[in-house]
Design a protein around this motif. Structure first.
Motif, mmCIF file in Angstrom:
data_model
loop_
_atom_site.group_PDB
_atom_site.id
_atom_site.type_symbol
_atom_site.label_atom_id
_atom_site.label_comp_id
_atom_site.label_asym_id
_atom_site.label_seq_id
_atom_site.Cartn_x
_atom_site.Cartn_y
_atom_site.Cartn_z
ATOM 1 N N GLU A 177 13.641 2.356 5.833
ATOM 2 C CA GLU A 177 13.466 1.061 6.485
ATOM 3 C C GLU A 177 14.436 0.843 7.641
ATOM 4 O O GLU A 177 14.297 1.453 8.696
ATOM 5 N N ASP A 178 15.479 0.046 7.443
ATOM 6 C CA ASP A 178 16.276 -0.456 8.561
ATOM 7 C C ASP A 178 16.971 0.624 9.394
ATOM 8 O O ASP A 178 17.138 0.462 10.596
ATOM 9 N N VAL A 187 7.422 5.386 13.283
ATOM 10 C CA VAL A 187 6.376 4.624 13.958
ATOM 11 C C VAL A 187 4.997 5.273 13.896
ATOM 12 O O VAL A 187 4.019 4.679 14.321
ATOM 13 N N VAL A 189 9.641 0.127 3.094
ATOM 14 C CA VAL A 189 9.642 -0.963 4.068
ATOM 15 C C VAL A 189 9.147 -2.239 3.391
ATOM 16 O O VAL A 189 8.597 -2.207 2.291
ATOM 17 N N MET A 210 5.468 -4.715 7.695
ATOM 18 C CA MET A 210 5.193 -3.566 8.540
ATOM 19 C C MET A 210 3.817 -2.952 8.291
ATOM 20 O O MET A 210 3.321 -2.930 7.158
ATOM 21 N N THR A 211 3.202 -2.443 9.369
ATOM 22 C CA THR A 211 2.011 -1.602 9.267
ATOM 23 C C THR A 211 2.310 -0.285 9.967
ATOM 24 O O THR A 211 3.301 -0.161 10.694
ATOM 25 N N ASN A 212 1.451 0.712 9.753
ATOM 26 C CA ASN A 212 1.688 2.015 10.372
ATOM 27 C C ASN A 212 0.353 2.679 10.668
ATOM 28 O O ASN A 212 -0.567 2.640 9.832
ATOM 29 N N GLU A 231 2.384 -0.610 5.634
ATOM 30 C CA GLU A 231 3.250 0.553 5.452
ATOM 31 C C GLU A 231 3.946 0.519 4.090
ATOM 32 O O GLU A 231 4.213 1.562 3.491
#
Length: 485
Positions: free
Chosen positions: A256-257, A262, A324, A328-330, A343
């Motif tokens: 995550e952070d 991406v 995550v 979030m999406t991926n 994600e």
């Protein structure tokens, strides 16, 4: 055109498909069809609920913004504000006291006091360093830091500083593992020492010129290594060459952070490093000091107890993986409508499936001796989102054929709506939660975002001195202890 594989209503980017099919799934007992059907279930059954929860975040934030705007220039009415937060469902009623009933948590997380690292999983070298940081050399720590009151100066070894380091380390041993008579500085043969608390001595091991003596204090192990041929040991009265302490008992491998994943290639890098950690075969070769170095995971050590029985001493930290959050999406996987899937849903299934390689081990170093998989879940807003994560992990267990609550959740108390409802957040995962923690950067960031329309904000750094940030930290500990972790 991007190369994608169609499966169960999903369009999967070729790099992720190939990794799952050829590297991750083999050895787990999970079929390709079951895995992709399961991911489709998560994407299409849980995806809409995920989006609804995010929409609710936005709706609540708009209501809070409007409340502040309507009272612009007026003195803040804390009682009215609190009542309003209850009215819109931001604050939920707090139920009766309870204890969590999470079972099968490894002692490194449940019982033993020790440091926890966080490391970007996409950097294999960093990940290996962290996993291997279960033990640390006290001599190195004293020599290379300002723990003695100053930093080392110049290049090369400073004998005067080295003498100070050894004296301080033996003073520590006098405190942690006191002798019946005298000081560790006077010991000439470690094998002949007599302890004030004999039960602190756990055992001995010999390997080549090295002899190790193992002790325990406050639940943490201390290892004294002797070697008469070593540069340090040869000049020591007792030939002590190192004093090693249990240090980082656990490590969060972070998806995550601390990383930016991406696309499919990035996710494959993250997942492949996690796979190597769970299988135990991750390695990284690099140049250091003009030499080629290959870093691998440490193996376990074998010691012999005073009664002659052998026992294993773990040399790796227990590894958790941070998925995550819900936001979030991926593009690694698209749903039946061509939209990127959540994600966090992909992380949940992939990271748990990969951890099954550790669960299946019959011998050798294991990450979890209790058969658990540890997922750290960040950026959840309130009990409803924690309950949603709990259901996701339950579905993942069904898909992969794992016993209920194999997946243990770490709740990150870093959003204001979670902090304000922390007891109910823990209740929402009471059979799965393994720990809670705080996060200054996210918590202050969410305070700024939530209260942006209330008026000018003090600088983020100045928030460290405010009463509310101390209350946040203290309340996290108080509620956590009250709920039984």
């Amino acid at each position: 055109m991007e190369d994608r594989i169609d499966s169960h209503g999903l369009k999967i980017a070729r790099p992720l498909w190939d990794f799952i099919e050829t590297q991750a799934l083999p050895g787990t007992g999970v079929s390709s069809d079951a895995f992709w059907a399961g991911l489709s279930r998560l994407a299409h059954d849980f995806g809409p609920k995920n989006r609804a929860l995010l929409a609710k975040r936005e709706e609540i934030q708009t209501q809070i913004d409007d409340w502040h705007k309507a009272r612009k220039g007026q003195p803040h009415d804390a009682a009215a504000y609190e009542a309003f937060l209850h009215e819109i469902g931001y604050l939920v009623p707090e139920g009766p006291d309870f204890d969590i009933d999470t079972a099968g948590v490894d002692p490194e997380i449940a019982m033993t006091p020790g440091a926890q690292l966080v490391v970007p999983i996409m950097n294999a070298r960093f990940a290996l360093n962290a996993a291997n940081a279960r033990w640390g050399n006290l001599y190195d720590a004293f020599y290379g830091t300002d723990a003695l009151g100053d930093l080392p100066s110049g290049k090369g070894y400073d004998p005067e500083r080295g003498a100070r380091v050894i004296a301080r380390a033996k003073a520590f041993l006098d405190e942690a593992v006191p002798l019946q008579n005298g000081s560790w500085a006077d010991v000439t043969d470690v094998s002949l020492m007599a302890l004030q608390r004999p039960q602190q001595y756990l055992g001995t091991m010999t390997e080549g010129d090295w002899t190790g003596y193992l002790f325990e204090n406050n639940g943490l192990k201390i290892e004294i290594l002797t070697n008469a041929t070593h540069d340090i040991g040869k000049d020591d009265p007792a030939h002590i060459a190192a004093v090693n302490l249990e240090a980082a008992l656990s490590t969060i491998m972070d998806c995550e952070d601390s990383v930016a994943a991406v696309d499919a290639e990035d996710k494959v890098l993250a997942y492949s490093n996690w796979l190597g950690l769970m299988k135990g075969d991750l390695s990284e070769t690099f140049e250091k000091g003009g030499k080629t170095v290959t870093r691998k995971l440490f193996g376990d050590a074998t010691y012999t107890a005073p009664d002659g029985t052998d026992f294993i001493v773990k040399c790796r930290s227990v590894m958790l993986v941070r998925n995550v959050g819900h936001l979030m999406t991926n593009p690694a996987v698209l749903d039946r409508d061509g939209a990127e899937i959540g994600e966090g849903l992909m992380d949940a299934l992939c990271t748990v499936m990969i951890a099954m390689h550790d669960l299946a081990k019959a011998g050798g170093p294991r990450n979890s001796e209790t058969g658990s998989v540890y997922i750290v879940k960040p950026k959840m807003h309130g009990p409803e989102e924690v309950a949603f994560s709990n259901k996701i992990f339950g579905a993942v267990e069904e898909i992969l054929g794992l016993p209920a609550n194999t997946v243990k959740m770490g709740i990150m108390d870093e959003e204001r709506r979670t902090s304000a409802n922390l007891k109910e957040c823990i209740r929402a995962a009471k059979s799965r939660v393994a720990f809670i923690n705080t996060g200054f950067l996210d918590r202050t960031g969410d305070e700024i975002h939530t209260s942006m329309e209330a008026g000018p904000m003090i600088a983020k750094g100045a928030m460290k001195a405010t009463p509310w940030i101390s209350a946040y930290e203290d309340r996290n500990v108080d509620i956590g202890l009250a709920c039984g972790p």
